[in-house]
Design a protein around this motif. Structure first.
Motif, PDB file in Angstrom:
ATOM      1  N   SER A  75      28.991  47.802  17.182  1.00  0.00           N
ATOM      2  CA  SER A  75      29.383  46.789  18.171  1.00  0.00           C
ATOM      3  C   SER A  75      30.797  47.080  18.655  1.00  0.00           C
ATOM      4  O   SER A  75      31.507  47.911  18.074  1.00  0.00           O
ATOM      5  CB  SER A  75      29.346  45.393  17.546  1.00  0.00           C
ATOM      6  OG  SER A  75      30.380  45.272  16.589  1.00  0.00           O
ATOM      7  N   ASP A  76      31.214  46.334  19.678  1.00  0.00           N
ATOM      8  CA  ASP A  76      32.587  46.480  20.199  1.00  0.00           C
ATOM      9  C   ASP A  76      33.606  46.236  19.086  1.00  0.00           C
ATOM     10  O   ASP A  76      34.657  46.864  19.041  1.00  0.00           O
ATOM     11  CB  ASP A  76      32.838  45.471  21.326  1.00  0.00           C
ATOM     12  CG  ASP A  76      32.094  45.847  22.598  1.00  0.00           C
ATOM     13  OD1 ASP A  76      31.177  46.690  22.515  1.00  0.00           O
ATOM     14  OD2 ASP A  76      32.418  45.294  23.663  1.00  0.00           O
ATOM     15  N   ARG A  77      33.269  45.302  18.177  1.00  0.00           N
ATOM     16  CA  ARG A  77      34.205  44.944  17.094  1.00  0.00           C
ATOM     17  C   ARG A  77      34.559  46.168  16.245  1.00  0.00           C
ATOM     18  O   ARG A  77      35.721  46.462  16.022  1.00  0.00           O
ATOM     19  CB  ARG A  77      33.552  43.849  16.232  1.00  0.00           C
ATOM     20  CG  ARG A  77      34.421  43.350  15.118  1.00  0.00           C
ATOM     21  CD  ARG A  77      33.886  42.050  14.563  1.00  0.00           C
ATOM     22  NE  ARG A  77      33.917  41.001  15.571  1.00  0.00           N
ATOM     23  CZ  ARG A  77      33.432  39.763  15.397  1.00  0.00           C
ATOM     24  NH1 ARG A  77      32.886  39.436  14.235  1.00  0.00           N
ATOM     25  NH2 ARG A  77      33.504  38.869  16.347  1.00  0.00           N
ATOM     26  N   PHE A  78      33.547  46.892  15.799  1.00  0.00           N
ATOM     27  CA  PHE A  78      33.807  48.013  14.883  1.00  0.00           C
ATOM     28  C   PHE A  78      34.234  49.262  15.643  1.00  0.00           C
ATOM     29  O   PHE A  78      35.096  50.017  15.187  1.00  0.00           O
ATOM     30  CB  PHE A  78      32.574  48.295  14.006  1.00  0.00           C
ATOM     31  CG  PHE A  78      32.026  47.048  13.368  1.00  0.00           C
ATOM     32  CD1 PHE A  78      32.888  46.113  12.805  1.00  0.00           C
ATOM     33  CD2 PHE A  78      30.662  46.771  13.367  1.00  0.00           C
ATOM     34  CE1 PHE A  78      32.407  44.945  12.232  1.00  0.00           C
ATOM     35  CE2 PHE A  78      30.173  45.600  12.799  1.00  0.00           C
ATOM     36  CZ  PHE A  78      31.039  44.688  12.231  1.00  0.00           C
ATOM     37  N   HIS A  79      33.632  49.495  16.817  1.00  0.00           N
ATOM     38  CA  HIS A  79      34.035  50.647  17.628  1.00  0.00           C
ATOM     39  C   HIS A  79      35.530  50.549  17.976  1.00  0.00           C
ATOM     40  O   HIS A  79      36.253  51.541  17.919  1.00  0.00           O
ATOM     41  CB  HIS A  79      33.203  50.686  18.913  1.00  0.00           C
ATOM     42  CG  HIS A  79      32.123  51.740  18.911  1.00  0.00           C
ATOM     43  ND1 HIS A  79      31.178  51.838  17.930  1.00  0.00           N
ATOM     44  CD2 HIS A  79      31.848  52.755  19.785  1.00  0.00           C
ATOM     45  CE1 HIS A  79      30.367  52.861  18.197  1.00  0.00           C
ATOM     46  NE2 HIS A  79      30.761  53.431  19.317  1.00  0.00           N
TER      47      HIS A  79
END
Ligand SMILES: Cc1cc2nc3c(=O)[nH]c(=O)nc-3n(C[C@H](O)[C@H](O)[C@H](O)COP(=O)(O)OP(=O)(O)OC[C@H]3O[C@@H](n4cnc5c(N)ncnc54)[C@H](O)[C@@H]3O)c2cc1C
Length: 464
Positions: A75-79
């Motif tokens: 997700s954007d969070r981890f990327h």
């Protein structure tokens, strides 16, 4: 704490080394350090080992770092966090004169075969040993694709995990072993000067951190864009070091008492950085020792950082099923099964719980904290996980729901600590307690345990 070693770098017959294939070291053009689990460019035993071997072979060491779009829960969070780690690595490695290629494929199709091309002309590939998430099978695949020897270095906890061969059942059994190993293994890692420098013609278009903006890079990847980045947790080693020194200057002195208050900032907040390897547990422990904290605070911090974290890694390395319900001890699964049909008045379908729509306002606040802030305070995690046992109908489904929520939303999820933490809510690393509905003899935890520690209303109101 005496130090018997001058530094923590690799020695001959080092128990941190693991060989993954039976190919030799070749007459290649470079040694690759494939940076996967420990996303840092200093204080990294695997990187220094790769540089040392490259120096012996009189060839350059190059660092290959990638973030694929198809890891579970991408997700954007981890990327975003991973790219922020990569940005710091690019800067530090440039300062050290080491080539660094960061590969960010937009699709799984684009990722296919690229690592093999990077390894094509390598003399040796070195990577990170890690017992959880995608790392075991990525290392297996890497070892298959490398034309040369493929080695990993265990730099996950402070002492090598191989030195504790038993599957430890409780903190009290592993504590003396881990603390004794600190004498030998808690030592700084010395940076090694690369003797030969060289650029690589990467078989992909590397991210240019000076030019490319991270939000734009993330937007173009085929990942879950509904789970956004956490703005007050910037990724990377620089932020990790800042957080550590801030913690040591403030909350750490009262850590033994402050860590139980979910309404204060009494813990380090380092878990995302430890999870992505932007900082090592070694550095945190050494810095805490040098900060000369009061003994109760220092001991309490080491208990979490070394003993509890070490216990989780021991569980992960000794039980390949550690992320599943099968890893919960038999006695606990038996008693939970015996109570599986007990009435659960507040039970709801997992999809409803995911949206923080239970009838329990305190649980909902913890779930909202997880979804919106990517974290939950430790005491609230314990309450949150124990409450899930009562909110989801079957114990196995409850376990899987808790793991899925942590892995999907928590910045520090997908970690041995995730599976040991959730497992503890179901009886792992614990003992039987007097029998009661739903839990059987698994330790329960209710609101009373929180009320003794802090004002719950203040906590609930602090979560939007
Ligand atoms: C249901 C449940 C789920 C959990 N999921 C995770 C997870 O996904 N990732 C994660 O890192 N931790 C998890 N934990 C453990 C713990 O809650 C977090 O490590 C801690 O809250 C992180 O905050 P901090 O960095 O401020 O910790 P601090 O109190 O500052 O501790 C310093 C470090 O010690 C380690 N640590 C602290 N408490 C524990 C613990 N109980 N077990 C193992 N290591 C510990 C962590 O690496 C932490 O960063 C979970 C616990 C429970 C009960």
């Amino acid at each position: 704490m005496p130090l018997h070693r001058k530094h923590g770098n690799i020695r001959v017959n080092d128990p941190r080394l693991r060989v993954w294939n039976d190919r030799p070291i070749l007459t290649g053009d470079y040694v690759v350090y494939w940076c996967q689990a420990n996303r840092r460019a200093v204080d990294n035993v695997a990187l220094e080992y790769a540089i040392k071997r490259a120096n012996e072979l009189s060839i350059p060491c190059v660092v290959y770092e990638a973030v694929r779009p198809d890891y579970p829960h991408a997700s954007d969070r981890f990327h975003t966090f991973l790219l922020e780690c990569g940005r710091d690595n690019a800067r530090v490695l440039a300062e050290r004169g080491i080539a660094h290629g960061f590969f960010l494929p937009r699709t799984a199709q684009e990722a296919r075969g690229v690592a093999a091309k990077v390894f094509e002309r390598a003399a040796l590939v070195v990577s990170d040993d890690h017992p959880s998430f995608v790392f075991p099978w990525q290392n297996q695949a890497g070892a298959r694709h490398a034309p040369c020897a493929f080695l990993t270095v265990d730099d996950a906890a402070i002492a090598p995990l191989a030195l504790i061969p038993a599957h430890e059942s409780q903190a009290r059994t592993i504590r003396p072993k881990l603390l004794a190993l600190l004498d030998e293994w808690l030592a700084p890692v010395r940076p090694i000067e690369p003797r030969v420098r060289g650029e690589l013609d990467w078989p992909f278009d590397p991210v240019d951190f000076a030019r490319d903006k991270i939000p734009a890079l993330v937007r173009r990847c085929a990942i879950d864009h509904a789970i956004g980045p956490i703005e007050d947790r910037v990724g990377g080693s620089r932020a990790a070091w800042a957080r550590l020194s801030n913690f040591l200057a403030r909350g750490a002195r009262g850590y033994d008492e402050g860590r139980d208050d979910a309404t204060s900032d009494g813990t380090s907040g380092l878990s995302p950085y430890l999870h992505f390897g932007a900082i090592s547990a070694r550095t945190c422990a050494l810095a805490a020792r040098d900060a000369t904290l009061p003994k109760p605070a220092f001991d309490a911090f080491i208990e979490q950082l070394v003993v509890r974290r070490g216990l989780a890694f021991n569980h992960a390395i000794r039980d390949p099923r550690h992320a599943t319900y099968e890893s919960v001890p038999q006695w606990a699964r038996d008693t939970l099964a015996a109570h599986a049909h007990d009435e659960r008045p507040g039970a709801k379908p997992p999809a409803v719980l995911e949206r923080a729509r239970s009838e329990d306002e305190v649980w909902n606040a913890a779930q909202r904290e997880l979804v919106t802030r990517g974290r939950i305070h430790n005491v609230m995690r314990m309450f949150w996980g124990k409450r899930i046992v009562t909110l989801v109908k079957r114990p196995r489904d409850a376990f899987e729901f808790a793991v899925r929520m942590m892995d999907r939303y928590a910045l520090d999820g997908r970690d041995p600590n995730t599976y040991a933490g959730v497992g503890w809510c179901f009886g792992l690393h614990d003992r039987p307690f007097p029998e009661r509905p739903i839990f059987g003899t698994v330790r329960p935890m209710g609101l009373g345990a929180l009320k003794k520690r802090f004002d719950i209303n203040t906590y609930v109101q602090s979560i939007p």
